[in-house]
Design a protein around this motif. Sequence first.
Motif, PDB file in Angstrom:
ATOM      1  N   ILE A  26       4.080   1.560 -17.657  1.00 12.24           N
ATOM      2  CA  ILE A  26       2.658   1.739 -17.999  1.00 12.24           C
ATOM      3  C   ILE A  26       1.781   1.416 -16.786  1.00 12.24           C
ATOM      4  O   ILE A  26       0.813   2.116 -16.487  1.00 12.24           O
ATOM      5  CB  ILE A  26       2.279   0.847 -19.198  1.00 12.24           C
ATOM      6  CG1 ILE A  26       3.064   1.288 -20.439  1.00 12.24           C
ATOM      7  CG2 ILE A  26       0.778   0.898 -19.462  1.00 12.24           C
ATOM      8  CD1 ILE A  26       2.943   0.332 -21.614  1.00 12.24           C
ATOM      9  N   HIS A  27       2.161   0.359 -16.084  1.00 13.44           N
ATOM     10  CA  HIS A  27       1.367  -0.096 -14.940  1.00 13.44           C
ATOM     11  C   HIS A  27       1.304   0.993 -13.861  1.00 13.44           C
ATOM     12  O   HIS A  27       0.236   1.292 -13.314  1.00 13.44           O
ATOM     13  CB  HIS A  27       1.995  -1.379 -14.387  1.00 13.44           C
ATOM     14  CG  HIS A  27       1.069  -2.228 -13.574  1.00 13.44           C
ATOM     15  ND1 HIS A  27       1.408  -3.487 -13.142  1.00 13.44           N
ATOM     16  CD2 HIS A  27      -0.174  -2.001 -13.099  1.00 13.44           C
ATOM     17  CE1 HIS A  27       0.390  -3.994 -12.449  1.00 13.44           C
ATOM     18  NE2 HIS A  27      -0.573  -3.111 -12.410  1.00 13.44           N
ATOM     19  N   HIS A  28       2.454   1.581 -13.567  1.00 11.55           N
ATOM     20  CA  HIS A  28       2.508   2.609 -12.522  1.00 11.55           C
ATOM     21  C   HIS A  28       2.010   3.963 -13.023  1.00 11.55           C
ATOM     22  O   HIS A  28       1.111   4.564 -12.424  1.00 11.55           O
ATOM     23  CB  HIS A  28       3.951   2.726 -12.006  1.00 11.55           C
ATOM     24  CG  HIS A  28       4.141   3.816 -10.999  1.00 11.55           C
ATOM     25  ND1 HIS A  28       4.654   5.051 -11.332  1.00 11.55           N
ATOM     26  CD2 HIS A  28       3.859   3.881  -9.672  1.00 11.55           C
ATOM     27  CE1 HIS A  28       4.693   5.825 -10.251  1.00 11.55           C
ATOM     28  NE2 HIS A  28       4.215   5.133  -9.226  1.00 11.55           N
ATOM     29  N   ASN A  82      -4.355  -1.385  -3.583  1.00 12.31           N
ATOM     30  CA  ASN A  82      -3.714  -2.638  -3.980  1.00 12.31           C
ATOM     31  C   ASN A  82      -2.373  -2.393  -4.667  1.00 12.31           C
ATOM     32  O   ASN A  82      -1.384  -3.077  -4.396  1.00 12.31           O
ATOM     33  CB  ASN A  82      -4.635  -3.430  -4.902  1.00 12.31           C
ATOM     34  CG  ASN A  82      -5.888  -3.911  -4.197  1.00 12.31           C
ATOM     35  OD1 ASN A  82      -5.982  -3.857  -2.977  1.00 12.31           O
ATOM     36  ND2 ASN A  82      -6.863  -4.376  -4.972  1.00 12.31           N
ATOM     37  N   HIS A  83      -2.342  -1.408  -5.580  1.00 11.22           N
ATOM     38  CA  HIS A  83      -1.083  -1.144  -6.283  1.00 11.22           C
ATOM     39  C   HIS A  83      -0.048  -0.519  -5.359  1.00 11.22           C
ATOM     40  O   HIS A  83       1.142  -0.849  -5.452  1.00 11.22           O
ATOM     41  CB  HIS A  83      -1.334  -0.284  -7.519  1.00 11.22           C
ATOM     42  CG  HIS A  83      -2.037  -1.030  -8.620  1.00 11.22           C
ATOM     43  ND1 HIS A  83      -3.404  -1.169  -8.664  1.00 11.22           N
ATOM     44  CD2 HIS A  83      -1.550  -1.749  -9.672  1.00 11.22           C
ATOM     45  CE1 HIS A  83      -3.731  -1.916  -9.714  1.00 11.22           C
ATOM     46  NE2 HIS A  83      -2.634  -2.288 -10.343  1.00 11.22           N
ATOM     47  N   SER A  84      -0.476   0.349  -4.457  1.00 17.26           N
ATOM     48  CA  SER A  84       0.475   0.959  -3.519  1.00 17.26           C
ATOM     49  C   SER A  84       1.178  -0.114  -2.698  1.00 17.26           C
ATOM     50  O   SER A  84       2.384  -0.031  -2.430  1.00 17.26           O
ATOM     51  CB  SER A  84      -0.254   1.932  -2.581  1.00 17.26           C
ATOM     52  OG  SER A  84      -0.831   2.997  -3.315  1.00 17.26           O
ATOM     53  N   LEU A 175      -0.530 -10.341  -5.411  1.00 21.75           N
ATOM     54  CA  LEU A 175      -0.085 -10.445  -6.804  1.00 21.75           C
ATOM     55  C   LEU A 175      -1.213 -10.018  -7.737  1.00 21.75           C
ATOM     56  O   LEU A 175      -2.311 -10.580  -7.704  1.00 21.75           O
ATOM     57  CB  LEU A 175       0.357 -11.881  -7.132  1.00 21.75           C
ATOM     58  CG  LEU A 175       0.802 -12.101  -8.591  1.00 21.75           C
ATOM     59  CD1 LEU A 175       1.991 -11.205  -8.956  1.00 21.75           C
ATOM     60  CD2 LEU A 175       1.138 -13.556  -8.840  1.00 21.75           C
ATOM     61  N   ASP A 176      -0.914  -9.027  -8.542  1.00 25.20           N
ATOM     62  CA  ASP A 176      -1.843  -8.495  -9.540  1.00 25.20           C
ATOM     63  C   ASP A 176      -1.853  -9.458 -10.731  1.00 25.20           C
ATOM     64  O   ASP A 176      -0.811  -9.674 -11.353  1.00 25.20           O
ATOM     65  CB  ASP A 176      -1.317  -7.111  -9.967  1.00 25.20           C
ATOM     66  CG  ASP A 176      -2.262  -6.362 -10.892  1.00 25.20           C
ATOM     67  OD1 ASP A 176      -3.176  -6.979 -11.472  1.00 25.20           O
ATOM     68  OD2 ASP A 176      -2.052  -5.131 -11.042  1.00 25.20           O
ATOM     69  N   VAL A 177      -3.026 -10.039 -11.026  1.00 23.08           N
ATOM     70  CA  VAL A 177      -3.101 -10.932 -12.191  1.00 23.08           C
ATOM     71  C   VAL A 177      -4.008 -10.356 -13.296  1.00 23.08           C
ATOM     72  O   VAL A 177      -4.489 -11.095 -14.144  1.00 23.08           O
ATOM     73  CB  VAL A 177      -3.520 -12.385 -11.828  1.00 23.08           C
ATOM     74  CG1 VAL A 177      -2.435 -13.032 -10.977  1.00 23.08           C
ATOM     75  CG2 VAL A 177      -4.860 -12.449 -11.131  1.00 23.08           C
ATOM     76  N   GLU A 179      -4.394  -8.656 -16.811  1.00 20.47           N
ATOM     77  CA  GLU A 179      -3.504  -8.804 -17.983  1.00 20.47           C
ATOM     78  C   GLU A 179      -2.544  -7.626 -18.119  1.00 20.47           C
ATOM     79  O   GLU A 179      -1.430  -7.789 -18.604  1.00 20.47           O
ATOM     80  CB  GLU A 179      -4.334  -8.968 -19.263  1.00 20.47           C
ATOM     81  CG  GLU A 179      -4.866 -10.379 -19.428  1.00 20.47           C
ATOM     82  CD  GLU A 179      -5.465 -10.635 -20.797  1.00 20.47           C
ATOM     83  OE1 GLU A 179      -5.723  -9.671 -21.547  1.00 20.47           O
ATOM     84  OE2 GLU A 179      -5.685 -11.819 -21.119  1.00 20.47           O
ATOM     85  N   HIS A 180      -2.959  -6.429 -17.692  1.00 17.66           N
ATOM     86  CA  HIS A 180      -2.059  -5.268 -17.845  1.00 17.66           C
ATOM     87  C   HIS A 180      -0.771  -5.452 -17.045  1.00 17.66           C
ATOM     88  O   HIS A 180       0.212  -4.765 -17.292  1.00 17.66           O
ATOM     89  CB  HIS A 180      -2.767  -3.952 -17.494  1.00 17.66           C
ATOM     90  CG  HIS A 180      -3.136  -3.758 -16.059  1.00 17.66           C
ATOM     91  ND1 HIS A 180      -4.371  -3.311 -15.636  1.00 17.66           N
ATOM     92  CD2 HIS A 180      -2.418  -3.939 -14.908  1.00 17.66           C
ATOM     93  CE1 HIS A 180      -4.389  -3.209 -14.323  1.00 17.66           C
ATOM     94  NE2 HIS A 180      -3.217  -3.601 -13.848  1.00 17.66           N
ATOM     95  N   ALA A 181      -0.778  -6.376 -16.085  1.00 17.37           N
ATOM     96  CA  ALA A 181       0.404  -6.591 -15.243  1.00 17.37           C
ATOM     97  C   ALA A 181       1.467  -7.449 -15.932  1.00 17.37           C
ATOM     98  O   ALA A 181       2.616  -7.487 -15.476  1.00 17.37           O
ATOM     99  CB  ALA A 181      -0.003  -7.249 -13.926  1.00 17.37           C
TER     100      ALA A 181
HETATM  101 MN   MN3 Z   1      -2.608  -3.553 -11.947  1.00 15.99          MN
END
Ligand code: MN3
Length: 224
Positions: A26-28, A82-84, A175-177, A179-181
Motif C-alpha cells: 500500500i505504501h509503495h 523522500n520515499h524514493s 525514517l517515515d513516521v 501512520e501509513h508507514a
Molecule cells: Mn510514507
Amino acid sequence: MAYTLPALPYAYGALEPHIDARTMEIHHSKHHAAYVTNLNAALAKEPAFAAPECVNALIANLDAVPASIRGAVRNNGGGHANHSLFWKLLAPSPAVSAKSPSGALKTAIEKHFGGLGGLQEKFNAAAAGRFGSGWAWLVAKPDGSLAVISTPNQDSPLMGTAAGVETAGAPVLALDVWEHAYYLKYQNRRAEYIAAFWNVLNWDVAGERYAKAAAGSGAPAQAA
Ligand code: MN3
C-alpha cells in the motif's frame, strides 16, 4: 517531463517480519504513487516551468518553482523524493547489507554521537517525538558533520534552511513516521516500528551516501 514511480528494489514481503508485506504494498503502490501523480498534475498547471529531471534538484530549489504550485510541489515532490530514498535505505531481512556502520560513516557517528547506541538514542527520540506526520533524518551537513533532525509532512533536509527546515544537508538515514508507514502492523505503537527499522536498515547504502556527502564537503571521505 513527468516523474515516474520507481520499482521497489525488493519484493513487498522482503522486510518481514519487521515491516509487513501489505504495508509495503500500500505504501509503495498507493501512497508513493499518489505523490508522483499529484506532483505531475501540479507541474502540468505551469507548463512554462522546466522542472529538473531529478526530483531532489526540484525540491532543493523550491524558490524557483512558480508560487501557484510551490506548496503542491513541496508536499508531493517531497513525498516522491523522500520515499524514493527510503526504499533504497531498507534491506531485505535477514539483512543483505552490513549490520552496522563502517568506514567514514562509523568514524563520524563515533565522533558526533559516541557510537551507534548514541545515534540510535537521538534518532529514535526524533522519530518518536515528531507530533503527527513526518520523518526522522540523519543529515550530513555541508561541513561534513552529522545531525539528527525531524521534519513535518514531506519536508526534506534538501529543502534547506531557507525553506524553514531546521538543518540543511544530505540525508544519510531517513525514517517515515507517518501512520501509513506502520499502522497496519503496529497500530499506535510507533516506538516498536522505530525499533524494527534498525533491523532492516541498509548500512551499505547509508555509508555510500555519507562518503559522497563528505567528499562533496571536502571533509575526509575515508576513515583514518
Ligand atoms: Mn510514507
